[in-house]
Design an enzyme around this catalytic site. Structure first.
Site, PDB file in Angstrom:
ATOM      1  N   LYS A  29      19.747 -15.313 -29.223  1.00  0.00           N
ATOM      2  CA  LYS A  29      19.482 -16.768 -29.350  1.00  0.00           C
ATOM      3  C   LYS A  29      21.092 -17.262 -28.702  1.00  0.00           C
ATOM      4  O   LYS A  29      21.867 -18.025 -29.259  1.00  0.00           O
ATOM      5  CB  LYS A  29      19.450 -17.346 -30.843  1.00  0.00           C
ATOM      6  CG  LYS A  29      19.097 -18.914 -30.613  1.00  0.00           C
ATOM      7  CD  LYS A  29      18.116 -19.309 -30.034  1.00  0.00           C
ATOM      8  CE  LYS A  29      17.971 -20.795 -30.089  1.00  0.00           C
ATOM      9  NZ  LYS A  29      16.954 -21.409 -28.913  1.00  0.00           N
ATOM     10  N   ASP A  31       6.225  -9.951 -37.935  1.00  0.00           N
ATOM     11  CA  ASP A  31       5.131 -10.535 -38.686  1.00  0.00           C
ATOM     12  C   ASP A  31       3.965 -11.182 -37.601  1.00  0.00           C
ATOM     13  O   ASP A  31       2.754 -10.868 -37.894  1.00  0.00           O
ATOM     14  CB  ASP A  31       5.776 -11.575 -39.903  1.00  0.00           C
ATOM     15  CG  ASP A  31       5.816 -10.873 -40.944  1.00  0.00           C
ATOM     16  OD1 ASP A  31       6.022  -9.909 -41.224  1.00  0.00           O
ATOM     17  OD2 ASP A  31       5.612 -11.936 -42.042  1.00  0.00           O
ATOM     18  N   ASP A  73      13.029 -17.871 -29.349  1.00  0.00           N
ATOM     19  CA  ASP A  73      12.142 -18.988 -29.281  1.00  0.00           C
ATOM     20  C   ASP A  73      10.892 -18.448 -28.265  1.00  0.00           C
ATOM     21  O   ASP A  73       9.571 -18.411 -28.573  1.00  0.00           O
ATOM     22  CB  ASP A  73      12.417 -20.203 -29.205  1.00  0.00           C
ATOM     23  CG  ASP A  73      13.617 -20.366 -28.236  1.00  0.00           C
ATOM     24  OD1 ASP A  73      13.917 -19.509 -27.622  1.00  0.00           O
ATOM     25  OD2 ASP A  73      13.893 -21.743 -28.014  1.00  0.00           O
ATOM     26  N   ASP A  93      12.781  -9.157 -38.283  1.00  0.00           N
ATOM     27  CA  ASP A  93      11.944  -9.661 -39.413  1.00  0.00           C
ATOM     28  C   ASP A  93      10.719 -10.455 -38.993  1.00  0.00           C
ATOM     29  O   ASP A  93       9.499 -10.217 -39.210  1.00  0.00           O
ATOM     30  CB  ASP A  93      12.728 -10.242 -40.457  1.00  0.00           C
ATOM     31  CG  ASP A  93      11.876 -10.393 -41.621  1.00  0.00           C
ATOM     32  OD1 ASP A  93      10.982  -9.719 -42.222  1.00  0.00           O
ATOM     33  OD2 ASP A  93      12.043 -11.476 -42.539  1.00  0.00           O
ATOM     34  N   TYR A 142      21.183 -10.920 -42.672  1.00  0.00           N
ATOM     35  CA  TYR A 142      20.907 -10.230 -44.129  1.00  0.00           C
ATOM     36  C   TYR A 142      22.180  -9.629 -44.945  1.00  0.00           C
ATOM     37  O   TYR A 142      22.025  -9.834 -45.962  1.00  0.00           O
ATOM     38  CB  TYR A 142      19.772  -9.172 -43.953  1.00  0.00           C
ATOM     39  CG  TYR A 142      18.474  -9.227 -43.740  1.00  0.00           C
ATOM     40  CD1 TYR A 142      17.998 -10.289 -42.803  1.00  0.00           C
ATOM     41  CD2 TYR A 142      17.460  -8.902 -44.628  1.00  0.00           C
ATOM     42  CE1 TYR A 142      16.869 -10.647 -42.744  1.00  0.00           C
ATOM     43  CE2 TYR A 142      16.315  -9.086 -44.400  1.00  0.00           C
ATOM     44  CZ  TYR A 142      15.797 -10.103 -43.716  1.00  0.00           C
ATOM     45  OH  TYR A 142      14.384 -10.345 -43.371  1.00  0.00           O
TER      46      TYR A 142
HETATM   47  C1  IPM Z   1      10.434  -6.606 -44.047  1.00  0.00           C
HETATM   48  C2  IPM Z   1      10.297  -7.305 -45.489  1.00  0.00           C
HETATM   49  C3  IPM Z   1      11.622  -7.305 -45.972  1.00  0.00           C
HETATM   50  C4  IPM Z   1      12.689  -7.959 -45.122  1.00  0.00           C
HETATM   51  C5  IPM Z   1      12.083  -8.061 -47.416  1.00  0.00           C
HETATM   52  C6  IPM Z   1      10.930  -7.515 -48.608  1.00  0.00           C
HETATM   53  C7  IPM Z   1      13.173  -8.138 -47.996  1.00  0.00           C
HETATM   54  O1  IPM Z   1      10.033  -8.612 -45.041  1.00  0.00           O
HETATM   55  O2  IPM Z   1      10.756  -5.270 -44.367  1.00  0.00           O
HETATM   56  O3  IPM Z   1      10.010  -6.916 -43.215  1.00  0.00           O
HETATM   57  O4  IPM Z   1      13.001  -9.027 -44.962  1.00  0.00           O
HETATM   58  O5  IPM Z   1      13.591  -7.041 -44.459  1.00  0.00           O
HETATM   59 MG    MG Z   2       9.352  -8.986 -43.271  1.00  0.00          MG
END
Ligand code: IPM
Ligand code: MG
Length: 370
Positions: A194, A255, A227, A251, A143
């Site tokens: 990784k 999800d 992975d 990140d 990032y």
């Molecule tokens: C998260 C989000 C952020 C990230 C975005 C909104 C920049 O996806 O906090 O998971 O990628 O860190």
């Molecule tokens: Mg995110």
């Protein structure tokens, strides 16, 4: 100086204002009912802030963030934000806030909620006992690594570059946070990398192992390739206790892990900086879901990620663990009545909007004992 703890609340963009309105109501309830010594103030942020002040993070927001005991942040992103000049984003945005406050440790608790088992894409037996924390490094890696950018090559082709970089110090400080966290839980930490392909991943593995051997051999440490980890999160998520990841992997994996809770809309998060000379550490609490522009302004977003972020703030920064537990119980009680927002709608559930979900949590709070 007042003795009240200072909380800065930032709505942000997309569904941010809607979900934060509910988070604010809940926090206000605790301040008035529970007589908590907390003072809140609002901070402007985002495309709207840019229109008014020329900055995505206006100066008085930036100043408030620096002195806050806790920051509650809604969401950022969406078409209005995307249209802002790149220079304005470089000057200040959520990522800059994370960087400037040195928020290196991002906690994303993943707990399967029985009332939402039917909303999850995973089978009931897979959800049993799921209770882990993703600890995502938040201030470095892909990032923020340099060089970065888009350049035009001599042959006219364009090239996009980002750099995955970690120093041993950056790895060790988040790993230390993880081991200490594991000691408060089930004493198991799985570190994700990784290392079969990336040098930064090899260093990650070596440093985590070395810190473990030197200071945390009472914690059970394992290493997993990212992975494989993505697969394990949907195959057998109950195996994890603390899952330590770099910025990018955390990140993505968070999800995926969200599905164990039924929806990304359920996930809260907490981010911490280093402990300063005054003993305080910067702390920012935000739902993981993001701005969801497609449903923004419709009153259908799930406010529970934001409300559960208030619980994390109460427990981890505001010295109110009792209030935090009470709020988490209230959320579970509200869900047990069968109400759900669109994202967690399941057979037998009854659909409500953002405000009604907030109402239900407040009603459940009023019913619970302190
Ligand atoms: C998260 C989000 C952020 C990230 C975005 C909104 C920049 O996806 O906090 O998971 O990628 O860190
Ligand atoms: Mg995110």
């Amino acid at each position: 100086m007042s003795n009240l703890k200072q909380v800065v609340v930032i709505d942000g963009e997309g569904i941010g204002p809607e979900v934060m309105a509910e988070a604010r109501r809940v926090l206000r309830w605790f301040v008035s009912e529970g007589k908590l010594g907390i003072e809140t103030r609002d901070g402007l942020y985002g495309a709207e802030a840019y229109r008014r002040t020329g900055k995505i993070v206006p100066d008085d927001t930036a100043a408030a963030l620096k002195s806050a005991d806790a920051i509650l942040f809604g969401a950022t992103g969406g078409p209005d934000y995307d249209a802002l000049p790149p220079e304005a984003k470089r000057q200040g945005n959520l990522l800059r806030i994370r960087k400037s406050l040195d928020l290196f440790a991002n906690l994303r608790p993943i707990v399967a909620i029985p009332a939402l088992a039917e909303a999850s894409s995973l089978k009931n037996r897979v959800l049993e006992g799921v209770d882990f924390v993703i600890l995502r490094e938040l201030s470095s890696g892909l990032y923020f690594g340099e060089p970065r950018g888009i350049e035009t090559l001599p042959n006219g082709e364009r090239r996009g570059v980002n750099t995955h970089s970690y120093t041993s110090g950056e790895i060790r400080r988040v790993a230390r946070f993880g081991f200490e966290l594991a000691r408060m839980r089930r004493r198991r930490l799985c570190s994700v990398d990784k290392s079969n392909v990336m040098e930064a991943g090899q260093l990650w593995r070596q440093e985590v192992q070395a810190l473990h051997d030197a200071e945390f051999s009472d914690v059970e440490l394992s290493h997993m390739l990212v992975d494989n980890c993505a697969m394990q999160i949907v195959r057998a998520p109950a195996q994890f206790d603390v899952l330590l990841t770099d910025n990018m992997f955390g990140d993505i994996l968070s999800d995926a892990a969200a599905m164990a809770t039924g929806s990304l809309g359920m996930l809260p998060s907490a981010s911490f900086g280093p402990v300063g000379a005054d003993g305080k550490r910067a702390a920012l609490f935000e739902p993981v879901h993001g701005s969801a522009p497609d449903i923004a302004g419709k009153g259908v977003a799930n406010p529970l990620g934001a409300i559960l972020s208030v619980a994390l703030a109460l427990r981890l920064s505001l010295g109110e663990p009792g209030a935090a537990a009470r709020l988490e119980r209230a959320v579970a009680d509200a869900l047990a009545t069968g109400i759900c927002t669109r994202d967690i709608l399941h057979d037998g559930g009854s659909l409500v909007g953002t405000r009604a979900m907030g109402d239900a949590v407040l009603a459940a709070l009023a019913r619970t004992e302190a």
